[in-house]
Design an enzyme around this catalytic site. Structure first.
Site, PDB file in Angstrom:
ATOM      1  N   HIS A 195     -10.647  33.759 -12.247  1.00  0.00           N
ATOM      2  CA  HIS A 195     -11.919  34.119 -12.318  1.00  0.00           C
ATOM      3  C   HIS A 195     -12.726  34.454 -13.782  1.00  0.00           C
ATOM      4  CE1 HIS A 195     -12.057  35.020  -7.730  1.00  0.00           C
ATOM      5  NE2 HIS A 195     -12.297  33.451  -8.068  1.00  0.00           N
ATOM      6  N   GLU A 198     -13.578  37.577 -15.429  1.00  0.00           N
ATOM      7  CA  GLU A 198     -12.599  38.770 -14.967  1.00  0.00           C
ATOM      8  C   GLU A 198     -11.697  39.123 -16.175  1.00  0.00           C
ATOM      9  OE1 GLU A 198     -11.342  38.421 -11.203  1.00  0.00           O
ATOM     10  OE2 GLU A 198     -13.716  38.068 -10.473  1.00  0.00           O
ATOM     11  N   HIS A 330      -7.422  40.844 -10.622  1.00  0.00           N
ATOM     12  CA  HIS A 330      -9.027  40.322 -10.593  1.00  0.00           C
ATOM     13  C   HIS A 330      -9.460  41.576 -10.886  1.00  0.00           C
ATOM     14  CE1 HIS A 330      -9.325  36.583  -8.049  1.00  0.00           C
ATOM     15  NE2 HIS A 330      -7.807  36.733  -7.897  1.00  0.00           N
ATOM     16  N   GLU A 403      -7.626  44.222  -7.508  1.00  0.00           N
ATOM     17  CA  GLU A 403      -9.015  44.509  -8.164  1.00  0.00           C
ATOM     18  C   GLU A 403      -8.988  45.518  -8.899  1.00  0.00           C
ATOM     19  OE1 GLU A 403     -11.391  42.073  -7.441  1.00  0.00           O
ATOM     20  OE2 GLU A 403     -10.952  41.008  -5.774  1.00  0.00           O
TER      21      GLU A 403
HETATM   22  O1  0X9 Z   1     -13.379  36.897  -3.859  1.00  0.00           O
HETATM   23  C1  0X9 Z   1     -12.311  36.882  -4.315  1.00  0.00           C
HETATM   24  O2  0X9 Z   1     -11.835  35.814  -4.728  1.00  0.00           O
HETATM   25  C2  0X9 Z   1     -11.865  38.095  -4.635  1.00  0.00           C
HETATM   26  N1  0X9 Z   1     -12.930  39.085  -5.378  1.00  0.00           N
HETATM   27  S1  0X9 Z   1     -13.382  38.860  -6.830  1.00  0.00           S
HETATM   28  O3  0X9 Z   1     -14.696  39.726  -7.045  1.00  0.00           O
HETATM   29  N2  0X9 Z   1     -12.440  38.839  -7.865  1.00  0.00           N
HETATM   30  O4  0X9 Z   1     -13.913  37.270  -6.813  1.00  0.00           O
HETATM   31  C3  0X9 Z   1     -11.046  39.228  -3.596  1.00  0.00           C
HETATM   32  C4  0X9 Z   1     -10.431  38.104  -2.862  1.00  0.00           C
HETATM   33  C5  0X9 Z   1      -9.827  38.762  -1.534  1.00  0.00           C
HETATM   34  N3  0X9 Z   1      -9.232  37.859  -0.652  1.00  0.00           N
HETATM   35  C6  0X9 Z   1      -7.904  37.600  -0.912  1.00  0.00           C
HETATM   36  N4  0X9 Z   1      -7.280  38.016  -1.868  1.00  0.00           N
HETATM   37  N5  0X9 Z   1      -7.327  36.745  -0.038  1.00  0.00           N
HETATM   38 ZN    ZN Z   2     -11.762  37.358  -8.901  1.00  0.00          ZN
END
Ligand code: 0X9
Ligand code: ZN
Ligand code: CA
Length: 455
Positions: A195, A198, A330, A403
């Site tokens: 992303h 990030e 992330h 995260e």
């Molecule tokens: O939505 C996302 O891709 C991630 N959060 S972010 O704020 N960095 O965009 C979380 C992904 C959680 N789900 C999985 N890891 N499958």
């Molecule tokens: Zn992300």
């Protein structure tokens, strides 16, 4: 059916612009100033990203309190950035926020981050703004990596595994003793920056590169790990998005890659909804190119996802995937997440009780070292086409999503560079534990004998 909150808004101009953008630029044009990455008022974002109604902001949405309620909200195509007991913080534009209000959500815009003054229209800023210059641009990261490779050729090697849509190199760095040989050692993969906004995750990758090279031979744990593992680091999965996010002189809150979409001026695919496992299956992504979580027109349609998928598949040797464990970095929320993201079920198809217990036990162990919150990713909201679900579901890699900082507020996606050192080193112990466990991840549930004999 997920509620579509906005239809396409293609105009003749937009269609022409997207046609003009559709031709990928050549590698020679690439790197620092790809044609598609020009900044300024006419920046392709799409054509109407200069419209105030289409600028992304963060909003607090009060109400959603369960995974199902958050999944319903996420299914409108906004990204969920923070999860609280009875509210979430999302990224959306004014048009999307208005639509959410019409759907009955209670929506409050949060103050924008104070960011540097935008560059003069048409000029392109090459560095992060004041307070953020400690972050590495793509060019700076490349330079730093090349310096490390020159300094530590015995334990660090660099491969260009492919190119982004705009032609930037996507790298895989290998760290191991006898790095030029493919030895029969457990492999571990670290990926960062799917992303665009990030940016702290690129710093995480660079921190690991620095730490694992400079401490080899002096730190006994690092030495033992490099002697017995092969570590892969892909420091930047979305270099085009990262460059675009900073190119105007103020952060654009950009998430997706920079691939044009047919028939619309809306640019980009959410790479973490584009992986070829249960792609688009479960209301965990959007089919609208205007949305933050647009999954792309088909599974693995994004070149960046293709490049890394192909690389991971290339690590199958003698019919066996050599990569045993992985972390995809992330920001933000300070979480350790594990699959499966497409379902709320902790076990079931694709996940036995022992596999789930292994994920959860190791996830909690790692979280105990960095103070993050451990949980199955779908506790947040359903996602489909995420990298960790693909790595697990398709390749049987014990794949986590971290995260990073902050837990909430504190600059959100844009914490000042003064936090980089602390917030990257904060994950050192978790990373070392994952590496040390990678020869038999099932050891964490005491079932080494059952699952890891004869390896
Ligand atoms: O939505 C996302 O891709 C991630 N959060 S972010 O704020 N960095 O965009 C979380 C992904 C959680 N789900 C999985 N890891 N499958
Ligand atoms: Zn992300
Ligand atoms: Ca080796």
């Amino acid at each position: 059916m997920r509620p579509r909150i906005r239809g396409g808004r293609s105009t003749v101009l937009a269609a022409l612009l997207s046609l003009a953008l559709a031709a990928p630029i050549t590698a020679a044009q690439a790197l620092d100033s790809p044609a598609g990455a020009a900044a300024g008022a006419t920046a392709p974002g799409g054509a109407d990203r200069t419209n105030p109604d289409r600028q992304p902001h963060q909003y607090e949405v009060t109400g959603p309190a369960t995974p199902a309620a958050r999944t319903a909200l996420a299914a409108t195509g906004v990204s969920i950035d923070e999860v609280h007991a009875r509210s979430v913080v999302i990224t959306a534009d004014r048009t999307q926020a208005g639509t959410l209000r019409q759907l009955g959500y209670q929506v409050r815009q949060l103050p924008d981050l104070p960011t540097a003054r935008p560059a003069a229209p048409g000029t392109r800023v090459k560095d992060f703004p004041a307070g953020y210059t400690g972050y590495h641009t793509y060019a700076e990261a490349t330079k730093e990596i090349d310096t490390l490779v020159a300094k530590y050729p015995a334990i660090l090697s660099k491969q260009v595994i492919g190119r982004s849509h705009e032609g930037r190199n996507i790298l895989a760095l290998k760290l191991s003793k006898n790095v030029t040989k493919d030895e029969n050692e457990p492999e571990v993969l670290f990926t960062a920056h799917q992303h665009a906004r990030e940016h702290l995750t690129v710093e995480m990758a660079l921190y690991l590169l620095g730490e694992l090279t400079s401490k080899y031979g002096s730190d006994p744990r690092v030495t033992k790990i490099l002697d017995s593992r092969e570590i892969w680091i892909v420091p930047d999965l979305n270099p085009d998005g990262g460059a675009y996010d900073i190119a105007s002189g103020r952060f654009r809150m950009w998430r997706k890659n920079r691939q044009p979409n047919a028939g619309t001026s809306e640019v980009g695919t959410d790479l973490n909804r584009n992986w070829a496992f249960k792609w688009g299956c479960c209301d965990g992504s959007s089919d609208d190119p205007a949305d933050e979580t647009y999954r792309g027109p088909s599974a693995a349609s994004a070149p960046e996802v293709q490049v890394v998928s192909k690389f991971v598949r290339s690590r199958v040797v003698g019919g066996k995937q050599q990569i045993k464990a992985a972390i995809d970095f992330h920001t933000y929320s300070e979480l350790v997440l594990w699959p499966q993201g497409f379902t709320h079920d902790p076990t079931g198809p694709g996940m036995t009780q022992d596999e789930h217990d292994t994920f959860a036990t190791l996830g909690k162990k790692m979280a105990a070292t960095n103070g993050y919150t451990p949980e199955q990713s779908s506790e947040l909201y359903i996602t489909d086409g995420s990298i960790d679900d693909w790595l697990w579901g398709d390749q049987k890699v014990f794949a986590y999503t971290f995260e990073m900082y902050p837990s909430s507020g504190h600059g959100g996606f844009y914490p000042k560079d003064s936090v980089i050192a602390k917030e990257t080193a904060r994950n050192r112990e978790a990373v070392l534990q994952l590496l040390e466990t990678a020869d038999c991840v099932y050891r964490v549930i005491g079932k080494e004998g059952q699952y890891c004999k004869g390896r």
